[in-house]
Design a protein around this motif. Structure first.
Motif, PDB file in Angstrom:
ATOM      1  N   ARG A   1      -1.529   3.306  -6.980  1.00  0.00           N
ATOM      2  CA  ARG A   1      -1.972   4.646  -7.375  1.00  0.00           C
ATOM      3  C   ARG A   1      -0.818   5.541  -7.848  1.00  0.00           C
ATOM      4  O   ARG A   1      -1.060   6.590  -8.443  1.00  0.00           O
ATOM      5  CB  ARG A   1      -2.716   5.307  -6.221  1.00  0.00           C
ATOM      6  CG  ARG A   1      -3.971   4.522  -5.811  1.00  0.00           C
ATOM      7  CD  ARG A   1      -4.836   5.301  -4.861  1.00  0.00           C
ATOM      8  NE  ARG A   1      -5.321   6.522  -5.480  1.00  0.00           N
ATOM      9  CZ  ARG A   1      -5.782   7.573  -4.789  1.00  0.00           C
ATOM     10  NH1 ARG A   1      -5.799   7.537  -3.472  1.00  0.00           N
ATOM     11  NH2 ARG A   1      -6.203   8.652  -5.413  1.00  0.00           N
ATOM     12  N   SER A   2       0.406   5.133  -7.564  1.00  0.00           N
ATOM     13  CA  SER A   2       1.572   5.865  -8.071  1.00  0.00           C
ATOM     14  C   SER A   2       2.808   5.000  -7.841  1.00  0.00           C
ATOM     15  O   SER A   2       2.741   3.945  -7.198  1.00  0.00           O
ATOM     16  CB  SER A   2       1.742   7.218  -7.358  1.00  0.00           C
ATOM     17  OG  SER A   2       2.115   7.030  -6.008  1.00  0.00           O
ATOM     18  N   PHE A   3       3.934   5.476  -8.392  1.00  0.00           N
ATOM     19  CA  PHE A   3       5.213   4.771  -8.217  1.00  0.00           C
ATOM     20  C   PHE A   3       6.263   5.728  -7.654  1.00  0.00           C
ATOM     21  O   PHE A   3       6.175   6.947  -7.833  1.00  0.00           O
ATOM     22  CB  PHE A   3       5.721   4.220  -9.550  1.00  0.00           C
ATOM     23  CG  PHE A   3       4.855   3.152 -10.148  1.00  0.00           C
ATOM     24  CD1 PHE A   3       4.886   1.854  -9.657  1.00  0.00           C
ATOM     25  CD2 PHE A   3       3.992   3.448 -11.206  1.00  0.00           C
ATOM     26  CE1 PHE A   3       4.083   0.862 -10.204  1.00  0.00           C
ATOM     27  CE2 PHE A   3       3.189   2.463 -11.756  1.00  0.00           C
ATOM     28  CZ  PHE A   3       3.232   1.171 -11.257  1.00  0.00           C
ATOM     29  N   ALA A   4       7.244   5.148  -6.987  1.00  0.00           N
ATOM     30  CA  ALA A   4       8.416   5.885  -6.523  1.00  0.00           C
ATOM     31  C   ALA A   4       9.652   5.052  -6.839  1.00  0.00           C
ATOM     32  O   ALA A   4       9.561   3.832  -6.984  1.00  0.00           O
ATOM     33  CB  ALA A   4       8.331   6.154  -5.026  1.00  0.00           C
ATOM     34  N   ILE A   5      10.797   5.715  -6.959  1.00  0.00           N
ATOM     35  CA  ILE A   5      12.048   5.033  -7.272  1.00  0.00           C
ATOM     36  C   ILE A   5      13.147   5.569  -6.368  1.00  0.00           C
ATOM     37  O   ILE A   5      13.218   6.785  -6.119  1.00  0.00           O
ATOM     38  CB  ILE A   5      12.429   5.237  -8.750  1.00  0.00           C
ATOM     39  CG1 ILE A   5      11.422   4.544  -9.672  1.00  0.00           C
ATOM     40  CG2 ILE A   5      13.841   4.710  -9.038  1.00  0.00           C
ATOM     41  CD1 ILE A   5      11.543   4.922 -11.126  1.00  0.00           C
TER      42      ILE A   5
ATOM     43  N   SER B   1       0.181   3.009  -2.517  1.00  0.00           N
ATOM     44  CA  SER B   1      -1.278   3.077  -2.355  1.00  0.00           C
ATOM     45  C   SER B   1      -1.790   4.507  -2.414  1.00  0.00           C
ATOM     46  O   SER B   1      -3.000   4.735  -2.370  1.00  0.00           O
ATOM     47  CB  SER B   1      -1.675   2.457  -1.010  1.00  0.00           C
ATOM     48  OG  SER B   1      -1.054   3.162   0.067  1.00  0.00           O
ATOM     49  N   SER B   2      -0.891   5.478  -2.505  1.00  0.00           N
ATOM     50  CA  SER B   2      -1.275   6.896  -2.532  1.00  0.00           C
ATOM     51  C   SER B   2      -0.695   7.575  -3.763  1.00  0.00           C
ATOM     52  O   SER B   2       0.412   7.259  -4.193  1.00  0.00           O
ATOM     53  CB  SER B   2      -0.761   7.604  -1.273  1.00  0.00           C
ATOM     54  OG  SER B   2      -0.981   8.990  -1.348  1.00  0.00           O
ATOM     55  N   ALA B   3      -1.456   8.521  -4.296  1.00  0.00           N
ATOM     56  CA  ALA B   3      -0.971   9.305  -5.435  1.00  0.00           C
ATOM     57  C   ALA B   3      -0.311  10.598  -4.971  1.00  0.00           C
ATOM     58  O   ALA B   3       0.259  11.332  -5.771  1.00  0.00           O
ATOM     59  CB  ALA B   3      -2.127   9.618  -6.386  1.00  0.00           C
ATOM     60  N   ASP B   4      -0.396  10.891  -3.679  1.00  0.00           N
ATOM     61  CA  ASP B   4       0.165  12.141  -3.159  1.00  0.00           C
ATOM     62  C   ASP B   4       0.761  11.903  -1.773  1.00  0.00           C
ATOM     63  O   ASP B   4       0.035  11.801  -0.786  1.00  0.00           O
ATOM     64  CB  ASP B   4      -0.919  13.216  -3.097  1.00  0.00           C
ATOM     65  CG  ASP B   4      -0.369  14.557  -2.618  1.00  0.00           C
ATOM     66  OD1 ASP B   4       0.870  14.703  -2.531  1.00  0.00           O
ATOM     67  OD2 ASP B   4      -1.174  15.456  -2.318  1.00  0.00           O
ATOM     68  N   LEU B   5       2.084  11.822  -1.712  1.00  0.00           N
ATOM     69  CA  LEU B   5       2.758  11.654  -0.428  1.00  0.00           C
ATOM     70  C   LEU B   5       3.059  12.988   0.238  1.00  0.00           C
ATOM     71  O   LEU B   5       3.680  13.045   1.297  1.00  0.00           O
ATOM     72  CB  LEU B   5       4.070  10.874  -0.608  1.00  0.00           C
ATOM     73  CG  LEU B   5       3.951   9.451  -1.143  1.00  0.00           C
ATOM     74  CD1 LEU B   5       5.327   8.788  -1.162  1.00  0.00           C
ATOM     75  CD2 LEU B   5       2.988   8.632  -0.312  1.00  0.00           C
ATOM     76  N   ARG B   6       2.650  14.080  -0.408  1.00  0.00           N
ATOM     77  CA  ARG B   6       2.882  15.436   0.119  1.00  0.00           C
ATOM     78  C   ARG B   6       4.366  15.707   0.320  1.00  0.00           C
ATOM     79  O   ARG B   6       4.778  16.308   1.318  1.00  0.00           O
ATOM     80  CB  ARG B   6       2.096  15.652   1.422  1.00  0.00           C
ATOM     81  CG  ARG B   6       0.593  15.509   1.217  1.00  0.00           C
ATOM     82  CD  ARG B   6      -0.196  15.835   2.446  1.00  0.00           C
ATOM     83  NE  ARG B   6      -1.620  15.703   2.189  1.00  0.00           N
ATOM     84  CZ  ARG B   6      -2.573  15.958   3.089  1.00  0.00           C
ATOM     85  NH1 ARG B   6      -2.253  16.360   4.293  1.00  0.00           N
ATOM     86  NH2 ARG B   6      -3.848  15.810   2.774  1.00  0.00           N
ATOM     87  N   LEU B   7       5.141  15.269  -0.637  1.00  0.00           N
ATOM     88  CA  LEU B   7       6.575  15.520  -0.635  1.00  0.00           C
ATOM     89  C   LEU B   7       6.880  16.641  -1.620  1.00  0.00           C
ATOM     90  O   LEU B   7       6.292  16.715  -2.697  1.00  0.00           O
ATOM     91  CB  LEU B   7       7.339  14.264  -1.042  1.00  0.00           C
ATOM     92  CG  LEU B   7       7.383  13.140  -0.014  1.00  0.00           C
ATOM     93  CD1 LEU B   7       7.841  11.844  -0.664  1.00  0.00           C
ATOM     94  CD2 LEU B   7       8.294  13.507   1.151  1.00  0.00           C
TER      95      LEU B   7
END
Length: 200
Positions: free
Chosen positions: A86-90, A165-171
């Protein structure tokens, strides 16, 4: 009377199987040879800025003190993310820095439709236009901070892309990279990485 069916083997021999087994075999064959069957590749990360095992160039090196680089975040591309992404992080982390290591970059909230970042995505505003957020690195600045190890043995820098698996980690923008790392780990479906080197 039990219903049975016949399956022709590669050797053209007829083999009688129970109906349930026959049905399961048919589904397996359809999955393997049907018109929509595709082989899934491995989640992978590549870069036009450097290659795994290679050396970081001046364009990606930090630009303060006695480090005289351009501090441009690297170009990155990835493919074959796991289903359900649902999203990516780097992140970019120096595992050879003293103590707990050194966070150079952490970004989350990259949309699942994105498969690459151009060089300098951090300071150019490209990431913010995507709605992504960047952590405060260990240089105490938001966004990308390139390699700048003390003179001596080259350090290894791990660049990792995470499928989440999430589009919003609330960061929020500017929160510590260590917090980003924790939240990313709670939603990781898979990851791919490059390890590059830099020394002075």
């Amino acid at each position: 009377m039990r219903t049975r069916c016949q399956v022709v083997s590669n050797a053209s021999a007829l083999r009688r199987l129970p109906f349930f087994s026959c049905a399961m075999l048919g589904l397996a064959l359809l999955a393997a040879h049907g018109p929509h069957a595709v082989a899934e590749g491995a989640f992978a990360l590549t870069s036009a800025s450097f290659h795994t095992g290679g050396t970081v160039q001046a364009a990606q090196v930090f630009n303060q003190g006695d480090c005289k680089g351009a501090n441009r975040s690297p170009q990155l591309s990835w493919h074959d993310a796991p289903p359900g992404t649902r999203s990516f992080a780097i992140t970019m982390f120096d595992q050879d820095a003293p103590g707990r290591g050194w966070w150079h970059w952490s970004v989350a909230g990259i949309p699942a439709t994105v498969g690459s970042l151009p060089e300098n995505a951090s300071s150019s505003g490209f990431l913010s236009k995507l709605g992504a957020v960047e952590a405060r690195n260990d240089f105490d600045t938001d966004g990308y901070g390139g390699p700048c190890p003390p003179p001596g043995k080259p350090h290894r820098y791990i660049i990792t892309v995470y499928a989440l698996s999430s589009a919003d980690l609330r960061l929020a923008q500017g929160r510590p990279a260590l917090m980003f790392d924790h939240e990313i780990s709670t939603a990781t479906l898979g990851s791919a990485r490059l390890v590059v080197n830099y020394g002075r």
